[in-house]
Scaffold this motif. Structure first.
Motif, PDB file in Angstrom:
ATOM      1  N   SER A  30     -17.091  21.377 -18.955  1.00  0.00           N
ATOM      2  CA  SER A  30     -17.885  21.064 -20.134  1.00  0.00           C
ATOM      3  C   SER A  30     -19.099  21.975 -20.166  1.00  0.00           C
ATOM      4  O   SER A  30     -19.681  22.262 -21.163  1.00  0.00           O
ATOM      5  CB  SER A  30     -18.480  19.866 -19.770  1.00  0.00           C
ATOM      6  OG  SER A  30     -19.325  19.621 -18.620  1.00  0.00           O
ATOM      7  N   ALA A  31     -19.389  22.877 -19.055  1.00  0.00           N
ATOM      8  CA  ALA A  31     -20.599  23.605 -19.229  1.00  0.00           C
ATOM      9  C   ALA A  31     -20.110  25.046 -20.383  1.00  0.00           C
ATOM     10  O   ALA A  31     -20.731  25.805 -20.825  1.00  0.00           O
ATOM     11  CB  ALA A  31     -20.627  24.323 -18.064  1.00  0.00           C
ATOM     12  N   LEU A  32     -18.665  25.219 -20.563  1.00  0.00           N
ATOM     13  CA  LEU A  32     -18.287  26.294 -21.310  1.00  0.00           C
ATOM     14  C   LEU A  32     -18.175  25.696 -22.937  1.00  0.00           C
ATOM     15  O   LEU A  32     -17.897  26.601 -23.723  1.00  0.00           O
ATOM     16  CB  LEU A  32     -17.137  26.931 -20.881  1.00  0.00           C
ATOM     17  CG  LEU A  32     -16.881  27.481 -19.448  1.00  0.00           C
ATOM     18  CD1 LEU A  32     -15.571  27.796 -19.184  1.00  0.00           C
ATOM     19  CD2 LEU A  32     -17.845  28.677 -19.239  1.00  0.00           C
ATOM     20  N   ALA A  33     -18.315  24.446 -23.182  1.00  0.00           N
ATOM     21  CA  ALA A  33     -18.214  24.121 -24.369  1.00  0.00           C
ATOM     22  C   ALA A  33     -19.128  24.614 -25.539  1.00  0.00           C
ATOM     23  O   ALA A  33     -18.909  24.738 -26.949  1.00  0.00           O
ATOM     24  CB  ALA A  33     -18.260  22.615 -24.462  1.00  0.00           C
ATOM     25  N   PRO A  34     -20.480  24.843 -25.154  1.00  0.00           N
ATOM     26  CA  PRO A  34     -21.325  25.174 -26.343  1.00  0.00           C
ATOM     27  C   PRO A  34     -20.758  26.709 -26.921  1.00  0.00           C
ATOM     28  O   PRO A  34     -21.296  26.862 -28.041  1.00  0.00           O
ATOM     29  CB  PRO A  34     -22.644  25.448 -25.522  1.00  0.00           C
ATOM     30  CG  PRO A  34     -22.434  24.507 -24.399  1.00  0.00           C
ATOM     31  CD  PRO A  34     -21.076  24.635 -23.868  1.00  0.00           C
ATOM     32  N   PHE A  35     -20.183  27.415 -26.371  1.00  0.00           N
ATOM     33  CA  PHE A  35     -19.961  28.775 -26.711  1.00  0.00           C
ATOM     34  C   PHE A  35     -18.975  28.863 -28.215  1.00  0.00           C
ATOM     35  O   PHE A  35     -19.220  29.227 -29.155  1.00  0.00           O
ATOM     36  CB  PHE A  35     -19.348  29.576 -25.663  1.00  0.00           C
ATOM     37  CG  PHE A  35     -19.158  31.274 -26.320  1.00  0.00           C
ATOM     38  CD1 PHE A  35     -20.072  31.880 -26.750  1.00  0.00           C
ATOM     39  CD2 PHE A  35     -17.817  31.340 -26.287  1.00  0.00           C
ATOM     40  CE1 PHE A  35     -19.756  33.007 -27.220  1.00  0.00           C
ATOM     41  CE2 PHE A  35     -17.498  32.982 -27.054  1.00  0.00           C
ATOM     42  CZ  PHE A  35     -18.424  33.722 -27.294  1.00  0.00           C
ATOM     43  N   PRO A  36     -17.722  28.020 -27.767  1.00  0.00           N
ATOM     44  CA  PRO A  36     -17.188  27.910 -28.979  1.00  0.00           C
ATOM     45  C   PRO A  36     -17.712  27.173 -30.191  1.00  0.00           C
ATOM     46  O   PRO A  36     -17.500  27.268 -31.429  1.00  0.00           O
ATOM     47  CB  PRO A  36     -16.060  27.077 -28.744  1.00  0.00           C
ATOM     48  CG  PRO A  36     -15.950  27.256 -27.090  1.00  0.00           C
ATOM     49  CD  PRO A  36     -17.184  27.454 -26.723  1.00  0.00           C
TER      50      PRO A  36
END
Length: 63
Positions: A30-36
């Protein structure tokens, strides 16, 4: 092709929202979700700015 840039931005925006949903639910990252989501916002802004070209493409296809 500038005429299709609005349509492409719309499609990419949808793709990025779905990619952001994939990150926490399927990959557990979930830490990677903001980039998209940031990319989706940029693409949505481009689609909004090119909304006249989207309407023109839609009218061309409806003939």
């Amino acid at each position: 092709m500038p005429r299709l840039s609005g349509v492409a931005a719309s499609g990419l925006s949808i793709t990025m929202v779905l990619a952001a949903a994939t990150q926490p639910f399927l990959l557990g990252a979930s830490a990677l979700a903001p980039f998209p989501l940031v990319l989706a916002a940029v693409f949505a802004w481009i689609a909004y700015q090119r909304r006249d070209s989207i309407v023109a493409v839609r009218e061309t296809l409806s003939r």
